[in-house]
Write an enzyme that holds these catalytic residues in place. Structure first.
Site, PDB file in Angstrom:
ATOM      1  N   ASP A  35       0.850  -1.186   0.000  1.00 33.41           N
ATOM      2  CA  ASP A  35       0.000   0.000   0.000  1.00 33.41           C
ATOM      3  C   ASP A  35       0.889   1.241   0.000  1.00 33.41           C
ATOM      4  OD1 ASP A  35      -1.733   2.226   1.224  1.00 33.41           O
ATOM      5  OD2 ASP A  35      -3.186   0.596   1.013  1.00 33.41           O
ATOM      6  N   ILE A  36       0.500   2.268  -0.754  1.00 28.80           N
ATOM      7  CA  ILE A  36       1.321   3.485  -0.815  1.00 28.80           C
ATOM      8  C   ILE A  36       1.154   4.355   0.430  1.00 28.80           C
ATOM      9  CG2 ILE A  36       1.427   3.533  -3.339  1.00 28.80           C
ATOM     10  CD1 ILE A  36      -0.688   5.804  -3.221  1.00 28.80           C
ATOM     11  N   ASN A  90     -12.986  -3.320   2.298  1.00 24.52           N
ATOM     12  CA  ASN A  90     -13.892  -2.182   2.391  1.00 24.52           C
ATOM     13  C   ASN A  90     -14.860  -2.287   1.221  1.00 24.52           C
ATOM     14  OD1 ASN A  90     -12.492  -1.099   4.607  1.00 24.52           O
ATOM     15  ND2 ASN A  90     -11.019  -0.137   3.241  1.00 24.52           N
ATOM     16  N   GLY A  96     -15.212   3.145   3.445  1.00 22.67           N
ATOM     17  CA  GLY A  96     -13.861   3.595   3.117  1.00 22.67           C
ATOM     18  C   GLY A  96     -13.311   3.102   1.796  1.00 22.67           C
ATOM     19  N   GLN A  97     -14.137   2.441   0.977  1.00 20.78           N
ATOM     20  CA  GLN A  97     -13.629   1.995  -0.325  1.00 20.78           C
ATOM     21  C   GLN A  97     -13.431   3.212  -1.220  1.00 20.78           C
ATOM     22  OE1 GLN A  97     -16.016  -0.926  -2.423  1.00 20.78           O
ATOM     23  NE2 GLN A  97     -14.449  -1.215  -3.983  1.00 20.78           N
ATOM     24  N   HIS A 103     -10.521  -5.624  -3.421  1.00 14.16           N
ATOM     25  CA  HIS A 103      -9.173  -5.818  -2.896  1.00 14.16           C
ATOM     26  C   HIS A 103      -9.223  -6.097  -1.403  1.00 14.16           C
ATOM     27  CE1 HIS A 103     -10.023  -1.484  -2.607  1.00 14.16           C
ATOM     28  NE2 HIS A 103      -9.174  -1.427  -1.590  1.00 14.16           N
ATOM     29  N   HIS A 105      -7.015  -5.882   2.109  1.00 19.68           N
ATOM     30  CA  HIS A 105      -5.872  -5.300   2.806  1.00 19.68           C
ATOM     31  C   HIS A 105      -5.364  -6.347   3.794  1.00 19.68           C
ATOM     32  CE1 HIS A 105      -6.768  -0.951   1.832  1.00 19.68           C
ATOM     33  NE2 HIS A 105      -7.959  -1.492   1.627  1.00 19.68           N
TER      34      HIS A 105
END
Length: 117
Positions: A35-36, A90, A96-97, A103, A105
């Site tokens: 994750d960035i 999410n 929070g998507q 995907h 997390h």
């Protein structure tokens, strides 16, 4: 259409190699990348290569692919030597998507409080 790449999808562009990502693992059906904006020492996203807008659609329309994503979360946890970790999907903007491509997390490497958020 579900399953087809979307030209405006960030994760579809990562799958296609058009957007760089720190890929940690790739299978025939999934891609996993850092994750960035990590929220834990381990924060890896596991995505299906095929486009499904969220986890609910993925589970309904491609349950085997959903299982592939979940299986890869365990591989990521094993590779990062996590004895405990959290998997978060999410689904919907209220949850929070922000990227409309299913995907998971994988979060770990620190204490994770409950309830989240």
């Amino acid at each position: 259409m579900a399953g087809e790449p979307q030209g405006d999808c960030l994760f579809c562009k990562i799958v296609a190699g058009q957007v760089p990502a720190t890929i940690v693992r790739e299978t025939e059906t999934t891609v996993a990348f850092r994750d960035i904006n990590p929220q834990a020492p381990t924060h890896v996203l596991v995505i299906p290569k095929a486009h499904y807008k969220d986890a609910a659609v993925l589970a309904t329309e491609a349950p085997q692919l959903a299982a592939d994503v979940l299986r890869e979360t365990q591989v990521i946890a094993d590779e990062d030597k996590l004895d405990s970790y959290r998997i978060v999907f999410n689904t919907g903007s209220g949850a929070g998507q922000t990227v409309w491509h299913a995907h998971a997390h994988v979060l770990g490497g620190r204490g994770l409080e409950w309830p989240p958020g």
